[in-house]
Design a protein around this motif. Structure first.
Motif, mmCIF file in Angstrom:
data_model
loop_
_atom_site.group_PDB
_atom_site.id
_atom_site.type_symbol
_atom_site.label_atom_id
_atom_site.label_comp_id
_atom_site.label_asym_id
_atom_site.label_seq_id
_atom_site.Cartn_x
_atom_site.Cartn_y
_atom_site.Cartn_z
ATOM 1 N N VAL A 351 11.851 4.069 23.635
ATOM 2 C CA VAL A 351 10.737 3.704 24.067
ATOM 3 C C VAL A 351 11.081 5.525 24.195
ATOM 4 N N GLY A 352 11.549 4.889 26.244
ATOM 5 C CA GLY A 352 11.595 5.831 27.006
ATOM 6 C C GLY A 352 12.052 7.375 26.410
ATOM 7 N N LYS A 353 13.135 7.139 26.110
ATOM 8 C CA LYS A 353 13.271 8.873 25.164
ATOM 9 C C LYS A 353 11.673 9.464 24.559
ATOM 10 N N TYR A 354 11.932 8.831 22.942
ATOM 11 C CA TYR A 354 11.173 8.895 22.388
ATOM 12 C C TYR A 354 9.983 9.605 23.380
ATOM 13 N N VAL A 355 8.919 8.637 23.362
ATOM 14 C CA VAL A 355 7.890 8.986 24.009
ATOM 15 C C VAL A 355 7.917 10.270 24.877
ATOM 16 N N GLY A 356 8.839 10.662 25.507
ATOM 17 C CA GLY A 356 9.369 11.137 26.767
ATOM 18 C C GLY A 356 9.145 12.743 25.853
ATOM 19 N N ALA A 357 10.203 12.636 25.104
ATOM 20 C CA ALA A 357 10.278 14.065 24.250
ATOM 21 C C ALA A 357 8.794 14.105 24.081
ATOM 22 N N TYR A 358 8.767 13.181 23.196
ATOM 23 C CA TYR A 358 7.352 13.311 22.548
ATOM 24 C C TYR A 358 5.996 13.680 23.032
ATOM 25 N N VAL A 359 6.103 13.324 24.213
ATOM 26 C CA VAL A 359 4.616 13.709 25.302
ATOM 27 C C VAL A 359 4.891 15.123 25.575
ATOM 28 N N GLY A 360 6.283 15.729 26.566
ATOM 29 C CA GLY A 360 6.680 16.853 26.404
ATOM 30 C C GLY A 360 6.408 17.850 25.533
ATOM 31 N N ALA A 361 7.104 17.565 23.932
ATOM 32 C CA ALA A 361 6.906 18.300 22.581
ATOM 33 C C ALA A 361 5.223 18.797 23.043
ATOM 34 N N ARG A 362 4.315 17.855 22.751
ATOM 35 C CA ARG A 362 2.654 17.985 22.615
ATOM 36 C C ARG A 362 2.385 18.891 23.639
ATOM 37 N N ILE A 363 2.421 18.450 24.641
ATOM 38 C CA ILE A 363 2.809 19.500 25.849
ATOM 39 C C ILE A 363 1.956 21.146 25.722
ATOM 40 N N GLN A 364 3.034 20.841 25.042
ATOM 41 C CA GLN A 364 3.511 22.737 24.727
ATOM 42 C C GLN A 364 3.408 23.137 23.454
ATOM 43 N N GLN A 365 1.869 22.160 22.663
ATOM 44 C CA GLN A 365 1.254 22.416 21.332
ATOM 45 C C GLN A 365 2.216 22.365 19.904
ATOM 46 N N PRO A 367 4.059 20.873 16.924
ATOM 47 C CA PRO A 367 2.770 19.684 16.225
ATOM 48 C C PRO A 367 3.453 18.662 15.951
ATOM 49 N N HIS A 368 2.738 17.869 15.806
ATOM 50 C CA HIS A 368 3.085 15.828 15.955
ATOM 51 C C HIS A 368 4.459 15.848 14.972
ATOM 52 N N TRP A 369 4.321 15.857 14.128
ATOM 53 C CA TRP A 369 5.901 15.405 12.991
ATOM 54 C C TRP A 369 6.847 16.669 13.501
ATOM 55 N N GLN A 370 6.936 17.345 14.358
ATOM 56 C CA GLN A 370 7.262 18.064 15.051
ATOM 57 C C GLN A 370 8.391 17.251 16.284
ATOM 58 N N ALA A 371 7.228 16.961 16.596
ATOM 59 C CA ALA A 371 7.833 16.593 17.579
ATOM 60 C C ALA A 371 8.237 15.451 17.997
ATOM 61 N N SER A 372 8.098 14.610 16.739
ATOM 62 C CA SER A 372 8.479 13.297 16.682
ATOM 63 C C SER A 372 9.557 13.692 16.182
ATOM 64 N N ALA A 677 4.388 17.494 3.229
ATOM 65 C CA ALA A 677 3.923 18.637 3.837
ATOM 66 C C ALA A 677 3.739 18.367 5.404
ATOM 67 N N VAL A 678 3.048 18.877 6.544
ATOM 68 C CA VAL A 678 3.245 18.504 7.642
ATOM 69 C C VAL A 678 1.738 18.917 8.020
ATOM 70 N N PRO A 679 1.298 17.883 8.898
ATOM 71 C CA PRO A 679 -0.980 18.365 8.749
ATOM 72 C C PRO A 679 -0.977 19.715 9.587
ATOM 73 N N VAL A 680 -1.523 20.732 8.658
ATOM 74 C CA VAL A 680 -1.965 22.111 8.513
ATOM 75 C C VAL A 680 -2.438 22.425 10.568
ATOM 76 N N ASP A 681 -2.644 23.338 10.814
ATOM 77 C CA ASP A 681 -2.924 24.065 11.750
ATOM 78 C C ASP A 681 -4.009 25.343 11.663
ATOM 79 N N PHE A 682 -4.870 24.430 12.077
ATOM 80 C CA PHE A 682 -5.877 25.595 11.605
ATOM 81 C C PHE A 682 -6.277 26.685 12.154
ATOM 82 N N ALA A 683 -6.017 26.082 13.546
ATOM 83 C CA ALA A 683 -5.870 27.504 13.950
ATOM 84 C C ALA A 683 -5.305 28.465 13.772
ATOM 85 N N THR A 684 -4.393 28.359 13.227
ATOM 86 C CA THR A 684 -2.622 29.589 12.596
ATOM 87 C C THR A 684 -3.008 29.781 11.327
ATOM 88 N N VAL A 685 -2.995 29.370 10.420
ATOM 89 C CA VAL A 685 -2.724 29.043 9.055
ATOM 90 C C VAL A 685 -3.619 30.512 8.917
#
Length: 696
Positions: A351-365, A367-372, A677-685
């Motif tokens: 949990v520590g490694k997964y959540v830490g990496a996930y949060v760090g990735a999401r902070i930099q925008q 996508p969810h699936w890639q951060a996971s 498919a991954v969720p679409v980022d409608f700000a950049t698609v």
């Protein structure tokens, strides 16, 4: 051949052997290599990194499976001293290789994301590890896990550091085996792991230096530990520039000469010895020397060094290290009282490694699936964790039972990575991302392509317009019209060809209308029309050859299901009987909260952009729909709510109605996303030109 060897294992008393039997040693080495290779090959066949099997083989050859007595008979304690020496030499070589493979250029262009992911994925498990150590110490049932005579903070800091490690070599192997190293996610994972390596090894060195545990060398007083910082600076600013001689000598000789390799080996051994004398550990010196070997214009040199050293380290010496580690692991010695501590260790580590990496990735925008996916990959510990645990056991910072529990954690976190990645990053998505990367590498040579399955008797200008919208202004691009008709009986000469020829001529004329329409809108249209003995099979082969970025077909096309089963791209299904859309009517999308719903909104937005009309979206649809509306409005689309029926007639104004495929049977256009498919980022698609679309 008689020798006197004094050997001190971390969990064994000092034993003096009067006889070193070289025949026994050679036989044991052969056994170790065979078992390690077989175990690695066995787990490799089921998608688990081979190093996990090799580590497990070392554990199984120890008391965990064979018991203390049989394990002692198979690996006599008086012969283990020499194996211990070989294991340590193997660690020196391996850590040098790890440093040599550390490529800082991986971080270029990804520095913010790599830094954020690495820091968060170290800080969180490090903090949780310290907290877990406190729980262990303050709980009567687990207090014995802390070694006697060790203060709390050295023990807690080491636990935190051990929880924070990512195995860069094992992660790189997982990415290579899954071909993910050629994707954006794989490159990002390598960058994060490289940054993590630097931070984690530095952190561990600091923890050991400040732990107050006296090293085993006894050569220098305690204050010598402060020489570590000047030593690192000396290595970077003095030794590293001097090592550019290696590159010049390699170019001059055209090969890796014995002299060049000797310089590398001597430097590696001296650096390892220096850090051991200073009071950190010899693995840090070997890693540091590998990291400062020149990278600029030295790819061939580094490759040859790797080939020479990696094979002897991986094939012979590391399996010995796995065995020595396995002899210290005794799963049979664990009891029911160790179940909860093991669960706690696994929870904190994962949990520590997964959540830490996930949060760090999401902070930099990210996508969810890639951060996971990054969170799972950063959980890979494997061999690197085993090395650190052995250091902790050697320094007296881990008890025998806690060492065993932590080894189990290292194996579990490495084994789980591959299977869990199949959920967050399936192989089909990997293949699609590789294809996208290859298309990007082609630059102007890459062509965006939409395949349209035409139908005789239908208004095929409708799917053509949809295909143009799906391209979203991409250049270069083309639309391929496939008009494959079932072949009747085999034609014989003189058997009345006039009817068949007339049908073919009519089909060609029908398609030429579409070609001219494509020229009007600036998109080349290519026609593939011929009789087919098996339309479904021919279309499936055509899809694989063309590798289109989208497919458009009529809902009553007999080949529709066969085509959708093999395509790996978005598809649009046009309802039977749909006629050309009137000008100036808005596009109305029936939103559903799934990947096909996202595809419907993308299609609707692209049609609205292409036709310069408003896009209608439901007012209610949860947070996801609100985010989509805001992103599209920010990009210049006029997004409105669907019009309500006239209260008198019950009729509504004409619209182009779009929905997820099969969600609304009456919709003119059904959208289906690509598989996995991954969720679409409608700000950049890509939508096409989006300035003031749908303005009144």
């Amino acid at each position: 051949m008689s020798h006197v060897i004094a050997w001190s294992g971390a969990a064994e008393p000092i034993v003096t052997a009067k006889l070193l039997d070289i025949a026994v040693i050679l036989g044991l080495l052969a056994l170790i290599i065979v078992v390690a290779r077989l175990a690695g090959a066995a787990v490799g066949k089921i998608g688990i990194p081979p190093v996990v099997g090799e580590i497990a083989a070392g554990v199984l050859l120890g008391p965990s499976l064979l018991g203390m007595e049989l394990s002692g008979d198979l690996f006599p304690i008086e012969q283990r001293g020499f194996l211990e020496v070989l294991a340590r030499v193997g660690l020196v070589l391996f850590m040098f290789v790890v440093g040599l493979e550390l490529d800082i250029s991986l971080v270029k262009g990804r520095g913010k994301v790599a830094g954020s992911v690495s820091v968060c994925s170290i800080v969180l498990p490090f903090s949780l590890g310290i907290g877990l150590a406190k729980v262990f110490v303050e709980t009567d049932a687990t207090a014995a896990l802390k070694p006697d005579g060790v203060d709390f903070w050295p023990f807690a800091l080491f636990m935190g550091a051990a929880m924070s490690i990512t195995a860069f070599p094992v992660l790189a192997r997982i990415l290579t085996d899954r071909r993910m190293h050629r994707t954006e996610t794989g490159g990002l994972a390598l960058a994060c792991a490289a940054t993590d390596d630097i931070i984690a090894w530095t952190l561990l060195a600091v923890v050991l230096a400040t732990s107050g545990i006296e090293g085993s060398h006894g050569h220098l007083p305690g204050w010598a530990i402060y020489l570590a910082i000047p030593f690192v600076l000396f290595a970077i600013f003095v030794v590293r520039p001097a090592l550019t001689w290696l590159t010049s000598a390699y170019r001059k000789a055209g090969e890796l000469t014995p002299t060049i390799l000797s310089v590398v080996l001597v430097g590696m051994l001296l650096f390892a010895g220096a850090t051991e004398v200073i009071g950190i550990h010899f693995i840090f010196g070997a890693f540091l020397f590998g990291a400062i070997i020149p990278h600029e214009n030295a790819a061939a040199l580094r490759h040859e060094i790797l080939v020479r050293l990696e094979q002897i380290a991986v094939l012979l010496l590391l399996p010995v290290f796995f065995l020595i580690s396995g002899l210290k692991v005794n799963i049979q010695g664990l009891g029911s009282e160790h179940i909860l501590p093991l669960v706690a260790i696994l929870a904190v580590a994962i949990v520590g490694k997964y959540v830490g990496a996930y949060v760090g990735a999401r902070i930099q925008q990210v996508p969810h699936w890639q951060a996971s996916s990054l969170g799972l990959l950063m959980n890979t510990r494997g061999l690197t964790e085993l090395i650190i645990l052995n250091v902790g056991l050697e320094k007296g910072l881990l008890s025998q039972e806690l060492f065993t529990l932590m080894v189990i954690m290292a194996l579990v976190t490495t084994v789980m990575t591959g299977p869990l990645l199949n959920f967050t990053y399936p192989q089909r998505r990997v293949a699609r991302d590789i294809a996208e990367a290859e298309r990007a590498a082609l630059g102007d040579e890459a062509v965006d392509r939409i395949l349209v399955l035409s139908r005789p008797g239908a208004d095929n200008e409708v799917p053509l317009e949809v295909a143009v919208a799906m391209l979203a202004g991409a250049q270069p691009a083309e639309i391929v019209i496939a008009d494959l008709q079932p072949q009747g009986r085999l034609l014989d000469l003189g058997s009345g060809l006039s009817g068949e020829l007339a049908e073919m001529a009519e089909a060609m004329e029908r398609q030429q209308v579409l070609v001219r329409r494509g020229e009007e809108v600036g998109v080349p249209v290519r026609v593939i029309a011929h009789p087919s003995a098996d339309v479904e099979e021919d279309l499936a082969e055509l899809v694989q050859v063309l590798a289109p970025q989208g497919v458009v077909a009529w809902s009553d096309d007999p080949s529709l299901d066969a085509v959708l089963a093999v395509v790996d791209c978005p598809a649009t299904v046009v309802a039977t009987g749909t006629e050309r859309f009137p000008d100036s009517v808005p596009v109305s999308v029936a939103f559903t909260p799934d990947s096909n719903g996202d595809a419907a909104v993308v299609l609707g937005a692209r049609l609205a952009v292409a036709r310069q009309v408003a896009l209608q979206l439901p007012a209610e649809g949860g947070r996801r729909l609100a985010t989509i509306r805001a992103a599209l409005e920010e990009r210049g689309l006029r997004v409105t709510e669907p019009m309500t029926p006239d209260p008198d007639s019950g009729l509504t104004a004409a619209v182009i109605d779009v929905a997820a495929v099969d969600a609304v049977p009456t919709a003119s256009l059904g959208a289906r996303s690509e598989p996995d498919a991954v969720p679409v980022d409608f700000a950049t698609v890509d939508l096409g030109a989006t300035a003031a679309i749908g303005a009144e």
